[in-house]
Scaffold this motif. Structure first.
Motif, PDB file in Angstrom:
ATOM      1  N   GLU A  78       0.704  -1.392  -0.097  1.00  0.00           N
ATOM      2  CA  GLU A  78      -0.032   0.056   0.028  1.00  0.00           C
ATOM      3  C   GLU A  78       1.036   1.296   0.116  1.00  0.00           C
ATOM      4  O   GLU A  78       0.279   2.521   0.200  1.00  0.00           O
ATOM      5  CB  GLU A  78      -0.977   0.083   1.124  1.00  0.00           C
ATOM      6  CG  GLU A  78      -0.048   0.069   2.622  1.00  0.00           C
ATOM      7  CD  GLU A  78      -1.249   0.006   3.613  1.00  0.00           C
ATOM      8  OE1 GLU A  78      -2.455  -0.035   3.617  1.00  0.00           O
ATOM      9  OE2 GLU A  78      -0.747  -0.236   4.810  1.00  0.00           O
ATOM     10  N   GLN A  79       2.273   1.238  -0.464  1.00  0.00           N
ATOM     11  CA  GLN A  79       3.131   2.066  -0.263  1.00  0.00           C
ATOM     12  C   GLN A  79       3.477   2.358  -1.731  1.00  0.00           C
ATOM     13  O   GLN A  79       3.662   1.156  -2.346  1.00  0.00           O
ATOM     14  CB  GLN A  79       4.079   1.974   0.842  1.00  0.00           C
ATOM     15  CG  GLN A  79       3.723   1.929   2.221  1.00  0.00           C
ATOM     16  CD  GLN A  79       3.321   3.198   2.582  1.00  0.00           C
ATOM     17  OE1 GLN A  79       3.086   4.189   2.202  1.00  0.00           O
ATOM     18  NE2 GLN A  79       2.591   3.171   3.841  1.00  0.00           N
ATOM     19  N   PRO A  80       3.831   3.408  -2.155  1.00  0.00           N
ATOM     20  CA  PRO A  80       3.955   5.070  -1.407  1.00  0.00           C
ATOM     21  C   PRO A  80       2.612   5.329  -1.429  1.00  0.00           C
ATOM     22  O   PRO A  80       2.314   6.463  -0.839  1.00  0.00           O
ATOM     23  CB  PRO A  80       4.878   5.720  -2.266  1.00  0.00           C
ATOM     24  CG  PRO A  80       4.522   5.128  -3.594  1.00  0.00           C
ATOM     25  CD  PRO A  80       4.534   3.968  -3.545  1.00  0.00           C
ATOM     26  N   ASP A 289      10.114  -3.869   7.237  1.00  0.00           N
ATOM     27  CA  ASP A 289      11.409  -4.306   6.337  1.00  0.00           C
ATOM     28  C   ASP A 289      11.244  -3.342   5.185  1.00  0.00           C
ATOM     29  O   ASP A 289      10.802  -3.456   4.142  1.00  0.00           O
ATOM     30  CB  ASP A 289      10.657  -5.797   5.719  1.00  0.00           C
ATOM     31  CG  ASP A 289      12.302  -6.424   4.923  1.00  0.00           C
ATOM     32  OD1 ASP A 289      12.825  -5.768   4.324  1.00  0.00           O
ATOM     33  OD2 ASP A 289      12.022  -7.523   5.029  1.00  0.00           O
ATOM     34  N   ALA A 290      12.057  -2.296   5.351  1.00  0.00           N
ATOM     35  CA  ALA A 290      12.384  -1.200   4.551  1.00  0.00           C
ATOM     36  C   ALA A 290      13.221  -1.624   3.157  1.00  0.00           C
ATOM     37  O   ALA A 290      12.938  -0.860   2.308  1.00  0.00           O
ATOM     38  CB  ALA A 290      13.002  -0.143   4.938  1.00  0.00           C
ATOM     39  N   VAL A 291      14.004  -2.751   3.433  1.00  0.00           N
ATOM     40  CA  VAL A 291      14.835  -3.329   2.373  1.00  0.00           C
ATOM     41  C   VAL A 291      13.934  -4.002   1.160  1.00  0.00           C
ATOM     42  O   VAL A 291      13.956  -3.927   0.224  1.00  0.00           O
ATOM     43  CB  VAL A 291      15.770  -3.995   2.754  1.00  0.00           C
ATOM     44  CG1 VAL A 291      16.539  -4.812   1.663  1.00  0.00           C
ATOM     45  CG2 VAL A 291      16.667  -3.567   3.846  1.00  0.00           C
ATOM     46  N   TYR A 296       6.985   1.029   8.288  1.00  0.00           N
ATOM     47  CA  TYR A 296       6.067   1.988   8.847  1.00  0.00           C
ATOM     48  C   TYR A 296       5.076   1.549   9.758  1.00  0.00           C
ATOM     49  O   TYR A 296       4.760   0.429   9.653  1.00  0.00           O
ATOM     50  CB  TYR A 296       5.449   2.905   7.482  1.00  0.00           C
ATOM     51  CG  TYR A 296       4.340   1.790   6.737  1.00  0.00           C
ATOM     52  CD1 TYR A 296       5.000   0.868   5.700  1.00  0.00           C
ATOM     53  CD2 TYR A 296       3.130   1.752   6.897  1.00  0.00           C
ATOM     54  CE1 TYR A 296       3.959   0.222   5.143  1.00  0.00           C
ATOM     55  CE2 TYR A 296       2.254   0.864   6.383  1.00  0.00           C
ATOM     56  CZ  TYR A 296       2.748  -0.116   5.349  1.00  0.00           C
ATOM     57  OH  TYR A 296       1.978  -0.977   4.729  1.00  0.00           O
ATOM     58  N   ASP A 297       4.604   2.324  10.501  1.00  0.00           N
ATOM     59  CA  ASP A 297       3.408   2.105  11.472  1.00  0.00           C
ATOM     60  C   ASP A 297       2.708   3.407  11.663  1.00  0.00           C
ATOM     61  O   ASP A 297       1.812   3.937  11.219  1.00  0.00           O
ATOM     62  CB  ASP A 297       3.742   1.164  12.519  1.00  0.00           C
ATOM     63  CG  ASP A 297       4.986   1.408  13.589  1.00  0.00           C
ATOM     64  OD1 ASP A 297       5.507   2.665  13.348  1.00  0.00           O
ATOM     65  OD2 ASP A 297       5.726   0.603  13.919  1.00  0.00           O
ATOM     66  N   GLU A 328       9.840 -14.994   2.156  1.00  0.00           N
ATOM     67  CA  GLU A 328       9.847 -14.353   0.947  1.00  0.00           C
ATOM     68  C   GLU A 328       8.801 -13.225   1.126  1.00  0.00           C
ATOM     69  O   GLU A 328       7.819 -13.245   1.947  1.00  0.00           O
ATOM     70  CB  GLU A 328       9.180 -15.284  -0.098  1.00  0.00           C
ATOM     71  CG  GLU A 328       9.970 -16.496  -0.502  1.00  0.00           C
ATOM     72  CD  GLU A 328      11.353 -16.218  -1.117  1.00  0.00           C
ATOM     73  OE1 GLU A 328      11.433 -15.032  -1.738  1.00  0.00           O
ATOM     74  OE2 GLU A 328      12.249 -16.968  -0.964  1.00  0.00           O
ATOM     75  N   ILE A 329       8.843 -12.176   0.426  1.00  0.00           N
ATOM     76  CA  ILE A 329       7.805 -11.014   0.210  1.00  0.00           C
ATOM     77  C   ILE A 329       6.841 -11.368  -0.907  1.00  0.00           C
ATOM     78  O   ILE A 329       5.685 -11.485  -0.532  1.00  0.00           O
ATOM     79  CB  ILE A 329       8.299  -9.656   0.484  1.00  0.00           C
ATOM     80  CG1 ILE A 329       9.457  -9.372   1.393  1.00  0.00           C
ATOM     81  CG2 ILE A 329       7.098  -8.546   0.418  1.00  0.00           C
ATOM     82  CD1 ILE A 329       8.668  -9.349   2.670  1.00  0.00           C
TER      83      ILE A 329
END
Lengths: 335, 335
Positions: A78-80, A289-291, A296-297, A328-329
């Motif tokens: 859901e980002q950016p 997991d920014a990588v 974010y929260d 895995e993402i």
């Protein structure tokens, strides 16, 4: 029969232990292979085993195995910004030549310029104005075609992949695992229901009739002698926060026993479903997991998570730390 | 495989012929045993065979086999008044002692006296006032319990049987027949959704999540520290006439391919579903049997049928003449 299934369970438990000790040599038959061994995965498997074991005090009959999942940030990225907002901004740019009156007006100026700060600061009122300007005036069939066309060509700005590939592999496995255990899986999203239905069956295995979301008003009319439903520039229902239990009750008429979300928009759904006497499961996906994805929260206009996280421990909700819990993402590209 | 199933079909057809020639010696394996041989039954069987036969030009994939049924007058008896109205009148009588202000006010006076003429003449406004006075103020769980208790003791004034026994045996068979052929069966009723859900699974085999109806507004709140949905004295949506396609689109997100109704309240649902290019089925139950049930169409406040009947032939909708088409009306008592 009871004894046989207990033996079977014991065998499965032993096999599972081998899987854990094998450290990474994950059995390909593990239905939750993208989940790392740890408290979140263990809690899911324990819950499903208990509520599906005949004779268990926690047994839940198949008809009551209702599982509801938030979509944005719970099943896909859901980002950016919310994918549906990206769709609305593209629609504004596409429709702008026919709307000279939008030139210097907000939120259209901000939309054309991709100025998220102004859009986010405008709150719900601006979003409603954007949605009604871009999501109404056509029939329901026409709108579904517009969504399909857009999704076929749109790409995520960072990952340069179709949005429908940026769904979480561990959550796809969780959906399949629950269904294999007799659960009926639903989406309960703040997003527009008709923005999701054209693709949820193909991507999540969730048919249109199991997608609940925000709705725009529609009207039955005869168009060229043929009956049609026309989308009106008017919000019918916003399926977020306290609206989620309301919508679940209206659409399903049963309380879910398994609920998954990732933001304070899912708080009331979590509270309502898990306050029941029997065994219930609340899952919160925590974006850490920014990588590989995003972290974010508290400080985000999309998917803010504060209160639900604070109340998680007290309510027994399981927090899946994305960085820790997920091997895995995303699924492999081009599937 | 194709050849084998055609052979099987031929065998079944021959068996069916024997059934017909046996004049009343209906095979107990006939899934529509309570339907007399005739055009309505033949049309149903022909439609289902064509849309479920692999390779047929009319084949419809299982995911799109959506069948929607009106409830009052289509699945159960709606005379001398809608069952839910009988429920509301009993509620008024029960609650009256706590409401001295109702004594000389309409519609409460008419309700207490069972004065249907006054109630019917008052139109939608009076009905809404009755419903909000009797169906609101409690939680959704409490309301479901009230409905269950009432249905357990209430009896139909003419047949002296529980209302849930006054369901149409041929329609029960039709529901089962469709489900056995991969259809998902829904109720789409003008009646209140929470008046139907407590019993539709047991009586019709239709689970709560496949019941669509009129809704009252609900609100999420904490009651004694426990989350609850409270019913507000405010109509949310009336699922009748042009509201039926709107609700089907909102709840299911697919157009039904099989639609059944019995009144002009079902007209738009019939039009919308059967205007599609592929093979579709519209069924109208025509109440023509004053001896075994009721005979009415034009002159009734409950279940008025005029326009839909006039448009039936032109649109290819099948009219089931209750007296002619149905061997049995109700299932045996006490089932």
């Amino acid at each position: 029969m009871r004894r046989i299934s207990l033996t079977l369970l014991a065998v499965l438990a032993v096999l599972n232990l081998f899987g854990v000790n094998g450290a990474g040599a994950q059995s390909s038959s593990d239905p939750l292979a993208s989940w790392r061994e740890g408290p979140a995965k263990a809690a899911i498997v324990d819950f499903v085993t208990r509520v599906t074991t005949d004779g268990s005090p926690d047994f839940i009959p198949p008809a009551d195995r209702i599982a509801t999942f938030d979509n944005d940030g719970t099943l896909w990225t859901e980002q950016p910004m919310y994918v549906q907002l990206a769709f609305a901004l593209d629609r504004i740019r596409e429709l702008a030549p026919q709307h000279p009156e939008w030139r210097d007006r907000q939120p259209f100026k901000a939309a054309r310029e991709g100025d998220l700060k102004t859009l986010a600061a405008g709150g719900e009122r601006l979003v409603v104005e954007l949605i009604t300007a871009t999501h109404a005036g056509m029939t329901t069939d026409e709108f579904a075609a517009i969504v399909r066309n857009w999704l076929a060509s749109a790409r995520h700005p960072r990952f340069n992949r179709p949005y429908t590939e940026l769904v979480y592999q561990p959550m796809l496995e969780l959906l399949s695992y629950l269904r294999a255990n007799g659960f009926k899986t639903y989406i309960v999203s703040g997003g527009g229901v008709e923005f999701m239905r054209p693709w949820t069956e193909r991507i999540y295995g969730i048919p249109a009739e199991q997608v609940i979301g925000s709705t725009i008003a529609t009207e039955f009319e005869m168009r060229d002698g043929k009956p049609a439903l026309v989308r009106l520039p008017q919000i019918d229902f916003i399926d977020d926060k306290a609206g989620k239990p309301v919508a679940i009750n209206k659409f399903i008429g049963k309380k879910p026993v398994f609920v998954a979300g990732n933001s304070d928009g899912d708080l009331q759904m979590l509270q309502w479903a898990t306050a029941e006497a029997g065994l219930r499961f609340g899952l919160i996906v925590h974006h850490t997991d920014a990588v590989r994805e995003y972290a974010y929260d508290r400080d985000t206009p999309f998917g803010r998570l504060v209160t639900a996280l604070e109340l998680a421990e007290k309510n027994g909700w399981v927090v899946a730390d994305m960085k820790e819990s997920w091997r895995e993402i995303y699924p492999p590209s081009g599937r």
